[in-house]
Design a protein around this motif. Structure first.
Motif, short mmCIF file in Angstrom:
data_model
loop_
_atom_site.label_atom_id
_atom_site.label_comp_id
_atom_site.label_asym_id
_atom_site.label_seq_id
_atom_site.Cartn_x
_atom_site.Cartn_y
_atom_site.Cartn_z
N ASP A 288 1.17 -1.11 0.12
CA ASP A 288 -0.04 -0.34 -0.31
C ASP A 288 1.10 1.45 0.25
O ASP A 288 0.61 2.12 -0.55
CB ASP A 288 -0.94 -0.34 1.44
CG ASP A 288 -2.28 0.48 0.88
OD1 ASP A 288 -2.22 1.81 -0.26
OD2 ASP A 288 -2.82 0.85 1.88
N ASN A 289 1.67 1.21 0.83
CA ASN A 289 2.57 1.89 0.91
C ASN A 289 3.21 2.58 -0.56
O ASN A 289 3.37 3.73 -1.02
CB ASN A 289 3.85 2.26 1.58
CG ASN A 289 3.42 2.78 3.42
OD1 ASN A 289 2.55 3.27 3.61
ND2 ASN A 289 4.00 1.94 3.91
N ARG A 294 5.24 8.68 -3.52
CA ARG A 294 4.63 10.13 -3.93
C ARG A 294 5.14 10.45 -5.51
O ARG A 294 4.75 10.83 -6.30
CB ARG A 294 5.40 11.26 -2.96
CG ARG A 294 6.23 11.10 -2.58
CD ARG A 294 7.37 12.06 -1.82
NE ARG A 294 5.99 12.69 -1.03
CZ ARG A 294 5.93 13.65 -0.89
NH1 ARG A 294 5.76 14.61 -1.11
NH2 ARG A 294 4.07 14.49 0.72
N TYR A 298 3.02 6.79 -8.37
CA TYR A 298 2.62 7.84 -9.82
C TYR A 298 3.04 6.92 -11.03
O TYR A 298 2.83 6.27 -12.34
CB TYR A 298 3.31 9.17 -9.99
CG TYR A 298 2.58 9.72 -9.37
CD1 TYR A 298 1.03 10.23 -10.14
CD2 TYR A 298 2.28 10.13 -7.88
CE1 TYR A 298 0.15 10.81 -8.98
CE2 TYR A 298 1.14 11.14 -7.23
CZ TYR A 298 0.61 11.65 -7.35
OH TYR A 298 -0.45 12.07 -6.69
N PHE A 389 -6.88 8.26 -5.23
CA PHE A 389 -5.92 8.84 -3.93
C PHE A 389 -4.85 10.11 -4.89
O PHE A 389 -4.84 10.88 -4.99
CB PHE A 389 -5.65 7.89 -3.20
CG PHE A 389 -4.55 8.29 -2.16
CD1 PHE A 389 -5.54 8.83 -1.12
CD2 PHE A 389 -3.32 8.29 -2.16
CE1 PHE A 389 -4.43 9.81 -0.33
CE2 PHE A 389 -2.52 9.39 -1.38
CZ PHE A 389 -3.70 9.52 0.01
N ASP A 392 -6.27 12.29 -6.87
CA ASP A 392 -7.44 13.79 -6.94
C ASP A 392 -6.96 15.26 -7.27
O ASP A 392 -7.65 15.93 -7.52
CB ASP A 392 -7.26 13.68 -5.20
CG ASP A 392 -8.61 14.40 -4.88
OD1 ASP A 392 -9.17 14.37 -5.16
OD2 ASP A 392 -7.85 15.08 -3.60
N SER A 393 -5.70 15.64 -6.93
CA SER A 393 -5.55 16.84 -6.95
C SER A 393 -5.94 16.99 -8.50
O SER A 393 -6.36 18.42 -8.86
CB SER A 393 -3.47 17.29 -6.63
OG SER A 393 -2.58 16.36 -7.14
N ARG B 158 0.13 8.43 5.64
CA ARG B 158 -0.08 9.27 4.42
C ARG B 158 0.14 10.44 3.78
O ARG B 158 -1.44 10.82 3.49
CB ARG B 158 0.54 8.14 3.13
CG ARG B 158 -0.84 7.80 2.56
CD ARG B 158 -0.56 6.42 1.13
NE ARG B 158 0.44 5.13 2.26
CZ ARG B 158 -0.64 4.30 2.90
NH1 ARG B 158 -1.53 4.74 2.43
NH2 ARG B 158 0.62 3.88 3.17
N PRO B 161 1.90 14.00 -2.60
CA PRO B 161 2.38 15.06 -3.53
C PRO B 161 1.10 15.63 -4.14
O PRO B 161 0.01 16.12 -4.42
CB PRO B 161 3.46 14.88 -4.24
CG PRO B 161 2.71 12.95 -4.65
CD PRO B 161 1.96 12.68 -3.84
N PRO B 165 -5.00 14.95 -1.78
CA PRO B 165 -5.22 14.38 -0.46
C PRO B 165 -4.20 13.90 0.38
O PRO B 165 -3.37 13.20 0.21
CB PRO B 165 -6.22 13.72 -0.87
CG PRO B 165 -5.71 12.70 -2.41
CD PRO B 165 -5.08 13.52 -3.18
#
Ligand SMILES: Nc1nc2c(ncn2[C@@H]2O[C@H](COP(=O)(O)OP(=O)(O)O)[C@@H](O)[C@H]2O)c(=O)[nH]1
Ligand SMILES: [Mg+2]
Lengths: 655, 192
Positions: A288-289, A294, A298, A389, A392-393, B158, B161, B165
């Protein structure tokens, strides 16, 4: 689970049972176990949006089972909550099976308490017992049952464990009538008692449990307050109570009530479940990590999507080719005997029926099946919410949030489930924006056009470029709609399901059912469409229709006049477009009648121009006729505009 | 800073119930400042027991609002403008009634405002307690339904970036919350 009863017996006492619970706790899995049906199961919250019904016969009793959408609460923030609340209040269900995730008892019991407030006849299915024990959580179902005052049955929905016991309890419970709510803290109870007192002296007597109405009034629930609009005195008195309660706690009334429920569910869960051993930092957690990392996250997302599309293109392409060849051979084989039998029949049967079936299978099987196979893997492992997740941005840039990614991805398979999936968004506005976007995403049928025309005759890079162009258009339109429909976008709040290994058997089964649905829906239309074109070709009326479209096809887009046939049949189904084009020109070699530039323009127009008829129907159902029409008109305009620009640009570039 | 002393008073009031002069002195407020507070009628002393006056309350609320604005919600922007109420309403999409409710909660918030941080700033692995949510009833309600009621412990798992979220552990479940929302949920970090 359907041991046939003696004839006539089953009609005697039909029982209605509803499955209610939080999202992603295994309601649909239990539904499938009980009914033997195949309601969509997957590891992400929000997949069951429609109420499904099935029937089971158990010990001579006909039992109607209803699978409700997952909810966290019975307030009225979302449509799903309203549906479930109204359903439970209607008293239609003789028993409500409240499916509870044993690994998150405290959060799940919050809904249970609300069901009990409505005096619902609850039986608890304590699901995911396998995962609970793997996590070192020990639950005492008997203690839980005593504390809640309702039967509790431990089950494991994926293996079917506990289903017989569950039905036993359901049968027993069905004879007992309404349930009873649990009491909260003394202070809140005194407010509830006061409100109930007021309610008893009111003229208005809604047919609901009086304490439930009292609690809802204290929660400031707009829907329940509306019932008492005519009784201003009551509302005023309740409001005074509410204000004094708020003053005492320093929190808004709904928060006070929610806290009260949580403190009770915390106590009950704490007393009934214990963490036997500290959960070890599992492999799952490390995966999961990585998946949400980050950078690596991706990278993995890009690789996964890359593999997804590559496999569809590559594998789908090969399989599609083979099936096409096979049907080609079949047609050759049948030609002589059929024509000698009767030339007209032979022509219509071959070009209509056989060709149509061939076309449907050569599209449905390779592309759809491959897509759904891979999607099922992503779905069952719980990867989709991780992708949401990460994205989202990006989605915020078009006024949506991460969850919007899921219907968009579904759109690459078929626009119909994608449109329905838009209900994952919280507000009407978000649903509309997303709905307008997902229809622009090339579904499997449009993939066939992209690959079959641009990909085959211009080059794979051209096909990829069209995908990228489409995505850019989707994002641009999203951005535009965001500006046109200004309003604070709702932020993301989403439960992340646990990661789970997938089972090949389950995946294959899901793929099979989805593919089957698709074939059932598509095959009749395609066969009928092919038949009509074959007939129209035979009667020579096709040219009339096609030339009527020539101002657009030839005038604006610079395409051969015959491409009008694709536009017409694209209305029915996008995959028909290509088939019809081939039928019309009498060849599948499109290079014979289109230049590379024309092929690109044609592909772009076909990808954008209009949702197929099935999608249009769903759009009407989801958004109403006016909005559905607006979306369709937007598509047509967009297709012609982009096609026109593409034509000009390509001509200038000298192609 | 008289405001700091008032914050300390508030926290002591919550934990002790009755606050006496020596409690405040023990908590590090010096005697001169205490006298000043009483002299300016921000605190009121009777029989050795201290109480907040309505003037004191107003000063405290003003301080909290300013701190909230300048240090918690609108960091890096201009300092709090004069018409703060309108500013708040437009920035956080809440109406006047909701804002009033929020002020009421802010006024009786039982911790020092300096102890709070936006959920978004909680470092990974840390746990905090939900104290205040700046938002309308819809948002507060949705958060409550998922278990984020006031006083609930949440653990930061967590963060994505670039404006993405965050992921939280709440009541043994994992919940992803958008950055906008996470910046409006104020928590009090637990001391590890
Ligand atoms: N390990 C385990 N997984 C389960 C169990 N029940 C359901 N699941 C999985 O949980 C996920 C959600 O199930 P689903 O039936 O779609 O939940 P619904 O949203 O409540 O209808 C799926 O991935 C199921 O395979 C169970 O008892 N044990
Ligand atoms: Mg379901």
């Amino acid at each position: 689970m359907s041991d046939r009863p003696p004839a006539g017996e089953e009609q005697r006492h039909p029982i209605t049972v509803a499955l209610a619970g939080n999202p992603n706790v295994g309601k649909s899995s239990i539904f499938n176990q009980l009914t033997g049906l195949n309601q969509t199961v997957g590891n992400w919250p929000g997949k069951t949006v429609e109420r499904a019904e099935g029937v089971l016969v158990y010990k001579g009793r006909r039992i109607k089972i209803i699978d409700l959408p997952g909810i966290y609460s019975l307030s009225t923030f979302s449509e799903e909550e309203v549906i479930t609340r109204d359903y439970i209040l209607s008293g239609e269900a003789d028993v409500v099976i409240n499916v509870v995730d044993a690994t998150a008892l405290e959060r799940n019991l919050y809904l249970t308490l609300q069901l009990l407030e409505m005096n619902a006849p609850v039986v608890i299915a304590l699901n995911m017992m396998d995962e609970a024990s793997r996590k070192g959580i020990e639950i005492d179902p008997k203690g839980l049952s005593e504390r809640l005052g309702v039967p509790v049955v431990s089950v494991i929905a994926i293996s079917g464990l506990g289903m017989t016991e569950l039905m036993e309890q359901v049968l027993a419970r069905s004879a007992l009538g309404k349930g009873r709510r649990l009491l909260y803290g003394k202070e809140v109870e005194s407010y509830i008692a006061n409100t109930s007192g007021y309610l008893r002296s009111s003229e208005l007597k809604p047919p609901y449990p009086i304490d439930w109405v009292a609690i809802k009034l204290l929660e400031d629930d707009p829907a329940v307050k509306e019932i008492f609009l005519k009784d201003a005195t009551l509302l005023r008195k309740v409001d005074a109570l509410l204000k004094s309660m708020e003053a005492m706690h320093g929190e808004p009334a709904p928060v006070i009530i929610a806290s009260e429920r949580y403190s009770l569910s915390n106590r009950i869960a704490g007393a009934s479940a214990s963490q036997r051993v500290e959960p070890i930092r599992t492999v799952e957690e490390r995966v999961d990590n990585l998946l949400s990392h980050r950078f690596a996250g991706y990278l993995i997302l890009v690789v996964i999507l890359g593999i997804l599309f590559y496999t569809i293109f590559y594998f789908g392409g090969i399989a599609s080719f083979l099936i096409d060849e096979a049907f080609g051979q079949l047609i050759l084989l049948l030609r002589d005997p059929l024509y000698s039998f009767n030339p007209v029949f032979g022509e219509l049967f071959l070009n209509g029926v056989v060709f149509g079936i061939g076309a449907a299978t050569s599209i449905a099987l390779p592309y759809i099946a491959t897509f759904y196979f891979l999607l099922s893997v992503l779905e069952d492992t719980g990867y989709l919410p991780r992708a949401a997740f990460l994205l989202d941005s990006l989605m915020h840039k078009i006024g949506l949030h991460g969850k919007a990614f899921i219907p968009m991805l579904l759109g690459y398979g078929c626009s119909v489930p994608a449109c329905i999936g838009c209900r994952i968004m919280e507000t009407k506005r978000e649903r509309l924006i997303l709905g307008a976007l997902v229809v622009l995403i090339p579904c499997s049928a449009r993939t066939v056009i992209i690959l079959g025309v641009a990909g085959t005759y211009v080059g794979i890079w051209a096909a990829l470029a069209i995908y990228v162009l489409d995505l850019a258009i989707v994002l641009a339109i999203g951005r535009l709609l965001f500006k046109v429909l200004p309003e604070e976008p709702v932020g993301l709040i989403m439960e992340m399901p646990r990661l789970r290994p997938f089972k090949v058997k389950t995946i294959l089964k899901k793929t099979w059912f989805k593919t089957k649905d698709f074939v059932y829906m598509a095959l009749p239309l395609i066969v009928a469409g092919s038949f009509v074109v074959a007939l129209a070709g035979y009667l020579n009326v096709i040219n009339v229709v096609v030339s009527a479209l020539s101002p657009v096809t030839v005038g604006l887009l610079g395409l051969p006049v015959g491409t009008g046939i694709a536009l017409i049949f694209g209305l029915l189904r996008k995959e028909l477009a290509l088939i019809m084009l081939a039928t019309y020109f009498g060849t599948t070699n499109f290079a014979l009648f289109m230049t590379p530039a024309q092929m690109l323009v044609f592909t772009i127009v076909m990808v954008l121009y209009i949702p197929c008829i099935a999608t249009f129907a769903v759009l009407i159902r989801e958004y109403g006729a006016k909005r559905a029409l607006a979306i369709t008109l937007m598509n047509i305009t967009l297709a012609i505009a982009v096609g026109f620009v593409a034509m000009k640009v390509l001509t200038l570039a000298g192609l | 800073m008289v405001e700091e002393a008032l914050e300390t008073f508030c926290r002591l009031k919550t934990s002790l119930g009755v606050v006496k002069r020596e409690n405040l002195l023990e908590a590090g407020v010096d005697a001169d400042k205490l006298d000043l507070l009483v002299k300016n009628k921000l605190l009121e002393e009777s029989k050795g027991v201290l109480e907040l006056t309505s003037k004191g309350e107003a000063v405290l609320l003003n301080h909290r609002e300013e701190f909230l604005h300048d240090h918690l919600l609108h960091r890096g922007e201009a300092k709090r403008p004069p018409g703060a109420m309108d500013h708040w309403m437009s920035c956080h999409h809440i109406d006047r009634a909701t804002l009033k409710e929020f002020y009421d909660r802010l006024k009786i918030m039982p911790y020092r405002i300096e102890e709070l941080v936006p959920l978004l700033d909680l470092s990974v692995g840390r746990t905090g307690e939900v104290v205040l949510v700046v938002g309308g009833r819809g948002l507060i309600g949705r958060l409550c339904d998922l278990g984020l009621t006031p006083g609930t412990a949440v653990k930061m798992l967590r963060r994505a970036p670039a404006g993405g979220p965050i992921e939280l552990e709440v009541r043994s479940t994992t919940i992803a919350v958008g950055r906008g929302i996470a910046s409006k949920v104020l928590v009090r970090p637990k001391i590890n």
